[in-house]
Design a protein around this motif. Structure first.
Motif, PDB file in Angstrom:
ATOM      1  N   GLN A 149       0.836  -1.190   0.045  1.00 32.52           N
ATOM      2  CA  GLN A 149      -0.092  -0.064  -0.031  1.00 32.52           C
ATOM      3  C   GLN A 149       0.840   1.362  -0.070  1.00 32.52           C
ATOM      4  OE1 GLN A 149      -2.194  -1.716  -0.797  1.00 32.52           O
ATOM      5  NE2 GLN A 149      -2.705  -3.275   0.550  1.00 32.52           N
ATOM      6  N   SER A 150       1.850   1.369   0.786  1.00 32.64           N
ATOM      7  CA  SER A 150       2.865   2.493   0.936  1.00 32.64           C
ATOM      8  C   SER A 150       4.079   2.154   1.745  1.00 32.64           C
ATOM      9  CB  SER A 150       2.183   3.966   1.499  1.00 32.64           C
ATOM     10  OG  SER A 150       2.889   4.744   1.490  1.00 32.64           O
ATOM     11  N   PHE A 151       5.280   2.790   1.283  1.00 33.68           N
ATOM     12  CA  PHE A 151       6.168   2.539   1.970  1.00 33.68           C
ATOM     13  C   PHE A 151       6.577   3.736   2.991  1.00 33.68           C
ATOM     14  CE2 PHE A 151       7.264   0.102  -1.765  1.00 33.68           C
ATOM     15  CZ  PHE A 151       7.889  -0.922  -1.282  1.00 33.68           C
ATOM     16  N   ASN A 152       5.611   4.413   2.943  1.00 31.10           N
ATOM     17  CA  ASN A 152       5.599   5.817   3.863  1.00 31.10           C
ATOM     18  C   ASN A 152       5.177   5.347   5.359  1.00 31.10           C
ATOM     19  OD1 ASN A 152       4.078   8.493   5.394  1.00 31.10           O
ATOM     20  ND2 ASN A 152       5.830   9.026   4.103  1.00 31.10           N
ATOM     21  N   GLY A 168       8.377   0.977   6.305  1.00 28.43           N
ATOM     22  CA  GLY A 168       8.692   0.753   4.940  1.00 28.43           C
ATOM     23  C   GLY A 168       9.766   0.388   4.472  1.00 28.43           C
ATOM     24  N   MET A 189       0.204  -1.600  -4.471  1.00 29.85           N
ATOM     25  CA  MET A 189       0.364  -0.084  -3.714  1.00 29.85           C
ATOM     26  C   MET A 189      -1.085   0.373  -3.874  1.00 29.85           C
ATOM     27  SD  MET A 189       3.440  -0.083  -2.866  1.00 29.85           S
ATOM     28  CE  MET A 189       3.915   1.709  -2.656  1.00 29.85           C
ATOM     29  N   PHE A 191      -2.633   4.661  -4.432  1.00 29.74           N
ATOM     30  CA  PHE A 191      -2.206   6.101  -4.255  1.00 29.74           C
ATOM     31  C   PHE A 191      -3.630   6.838  -4.053  1.00 29.74           C
ATOM     32  CE2 PHE A 191      -3.848   5.280  -8.673  1.00 29.74           C
ATOM     33  CZ  PHE A 191      -4.412   6.637  -9.013  1.00 29.74           C
ATOM     34  N   GLN A 196      -1.598  11.856   1.526  1.00 30.07           N
ATOM     35  CA  GLN A 196      -0.294  11.562   0.574  1.00 30.07           C
ATOM     36  C   GLN A 196       0.076  12.597  -0.285  1.00 30.07           C
ATOM     37  OE1 GLN A 196      -1.006   8.769  -2.504  1.00 30.07           O
ATOM     38  NE2 GLN A 196       0.858   7.562  -2.007  1.00 30.07           N
ATOM     39  N   HIS A 203       8.147   8.964  -3.536  1.00 31.69           N
ATOM     40  CA  HIS A 203       9.047   8.262  -2.971  1.00 31.69           C
ATOM     41  C   HIS A 203       8.425   6.669  -3.049  1.00 31.69           C
ATOM     42  CE1 HIS A 203      10.637   5.982   0.991  1.00 31.69           C
ATOM     43  NE2 HIS A 203      11.603   6.652   0.457  1.00 31.69           N
ATOM     44  N   ASP A 204       7.317   6.705  -2.788  1.00 31.31           N
ATOM     45  CA  ASP A 204       6.781   5.112  -3.220  1.00 31.31           C
ATOM     46  C   ASP A 204       7.249   4.642  -4.551  1.00 31.31           C
ATOM     47  OD1 ASP A 204       5.545   4.690  -0.631  1.00 31.31           O
ATOM     48  OD2 ASP A 204       3.435   5.343  -1.325  1.00 31.31           O
ATOM     49  N   THR A 216       4.155  -4.283 -10.128  1.00 29.52           N
ATOM     50  CA  THR A 216       3.579  -3.620  -9.225  1.00 29.52           C
ATOM     51  C   THR A 216       2.130  -3.054  -9.827  1.00 29.52           C
ATOM     52  OG1 THR A 216       3.751  -1.704  -7.823  1.00 29.52           O
ATOM     53  CG2 THR A 216       4.342  -1.426 -10.222  1.00 29.52           C
ATOM     54  N   PHE A 218      -0.564   0.006  -8.839  1.00 24.86           N
ATOM     55  CA  PHE A 218      -1.108   1.282  -8.126  1.00 24.86           C
ATOM     56  C   PHE A 218      -2.491   1.468  -8.390  1.00 24.86           C
ATOM     57  CE2 PHE A 218       3.449   2.021  -7.725  1.00 24.86           C
ATOM     58  CZ  PHE A 218       3.549   3.014  -6.617  1.00 24.86           C
TER      59      PHE A 218
END
Length: 441
Positions: A149-152, A168, A189, A191, A196, A203-204, A216, A218
């Motif tokens: 989903q996100s690396f943040n 992450g 992921m 978005f 966000q 960055h993701d 991947t 998104f």
């Protein structure tokens, strides 16, 4: 974007009309059509904890509930065999299909004994990207899709995933270790989270480029009635006004730019360049019928697409187990799609897959796409959606890909509403479990 809001409204109206569930009297789903190739969707509705944005049927994991469920899942698979089905592919969705790795492996081994399985795709979570899981899945699963989903880290905390699955950076490291175990390791992921920023999104994207995954996805954030309050409380209000901008950013960074490392597989799926993913055959890209237009689905809360009808299995684990143990399937509702609805569905799915074959459309429906869907075609043409618009095919411009994304996003929201109708029928402890605080008693 005005055109996005118009399109969203049209699809919302369409799904509200066509995805109204009515009761079923059937105890078994229809048998296969001669010459048709099918995928089997298998639903495992258990998670260690429940994510706020997920509207699929899912329950907090308990081993004493999950083991008999897997046993009945295998019984339901035998029912499909008795109906005459054969399958080339399996998609295991959830929930978390890998939550009981021994039960999943036993189920997949049985499926390979029963059917002509060539490829299996399964979802998982980052905490299962460890050697004991990976070694058991190797050879059994060709495409593993890990929900990141996100690396943040801030977003992971908002989603209640940081404590469950790690930071992450930790997830990034696990992906690097897991990618060589499978033909395709897909990193799933999301978005356009409300919090966000463009920097977080990019960055993701950079983490995806660097992690080594072969594929991947998104997908855009989307809501349903069942998840709206929880999502608003944890994530904030959706920001659809910037969705187009964010989509163009990630599309450019992944597939369009001079240093792009991926090619598009669908509107929101990207395959890494330089790797022969076609050698994997027709591995399902996702659970929404991209590769296979029709598929039976087994398990509590599973949604079947067969011959223009959508069937929904009961969301009650207790009822599901009782029905299967009584020797019949656990169908609780269905919705029959009209010819026009089916044409719209094909239009949407083909454009989501980046190309509509006009000759195939006419052969299947007995009329051209222009004659069958004049309003839809006029809208797309007027808004510059088609890069190619010949007698043979339709392909998409960047704006057209975004419109296809909007159609798919809104249709999936409509499917979530169908699930909400099924979930609303839950009573007693199961109702309290899913409509209360979401934790086991």
């Amino acid at each position: 974007m005005l055109s996005e809001r118009m399109l969203t409204g049209v699809i919302k109206t369409m799904t509200k009309h066509e995805l109204q569930m009515e009761p079923v009297t059937e105890k078994m789903m229809p048998g296969p059509k001669p010459g048709m190739h099918y995928m089997l969707y298998m639903h495992i509705p258990f998670c260690e904890r429940l994510c706020p944005y997920c509207s699929f049927n899912r329950y907090p994991f308990r081993e004493e509930i999950a083991r008999p469920y897997f046993k009945n899942l295998r019984r339901e698979m035998l029912m499909l065999k008795d109906l005459g089905y054969d399958f080339e592919s399996i998609y295991c969705g959830g929930g978390t299909p890998t939550i009981m790795i021994d039960e999943l492996c036993e189920t997949l081994d049985m499926a390979r004994d029963l059917f002509s399985i060539r490829e299996v795709s399964s979802e998982t979570n980052p905490n299962h990207l460890t050697k004991p899981y990976l070694e058991k899945l190797t050879g059994r699963v060709q495409r593993l899709s890990v929900g990141v989903q996100s690396f943040n880290d801030d977003l992971l905390r908002q989603m209640d995933r940081y404590e469950k699955y790690g930071s992450g950076a930790e997830i990034f490291e696990r992906i690097g270790e897991a990618k060589d175990y499978f033909d395709i390791l897909n990193v799933d992921m999301i978005f356009n989270f409300p919090s966000q920023t463009p920097d977080v999104l990019m960055h993701d994207v950079e983490m995806i480029r660097a992690c080594g995954c072969q594929q991947t996805t998104f997908s855009p954030l989307y809501f349903s009635r069942a998840t709206t309050k929880k999502m608003l409380d944890t994530l904030g209000h959706p920001a659809y006004a910037r969705e187009y901008e964010y989509y163009l950013m990630l599309d450019e960074a992944l597939a369009e730019g001079a240093d792009a490392a991926f090619d598009r597989r669908t509107v929101w799926t990207f395959n890494r360049r330089g790797q022969d993913l076609h050698a994997c055959g027709e591995v399902p890209v996702d659970e929404f019928g991209v590769t296979y237009e029709e598929y039976p689905a087994i398990g509590s809360g599973a949604v079947t697409h067969l011959d223009g009808t959508i069937y929904v299995n009961t969301f009650s684990l207790a009822q599901y187990n009782a029905d299967i143990e009584a020797g019949h399937m656990s169908l609780m509702g269905k919705t029959k799609m009209s010819k026009r609805d089916l044409m719209r569905y094909r239009f949407m799915q083909d454009l989501y897959s980046l190309r509509l074959d006009k000759h195939r459309f006419e052969a299947d429906f007995g009329e051209t796409v222009e004659h069958g869907l004049p309003v839809e075609m006029a809208f797309m043409r007027a808004n510059g959606a088609f890069a190619t618009d010949t007698a043979d095919e339709l392909t998409l411009t960047p704006k057209g890909r975004y419109y296809a994304l909007v159609m798919q996003r809104q249709f999936l929201s409509g499917l979530n509403e169908l699930r909400d109708q099924a979930r609303a029928a839950l009573t007693g402890p199961e109702h309290e479990l899913l409509f209360g605080d979401g934790t086991p008693a």
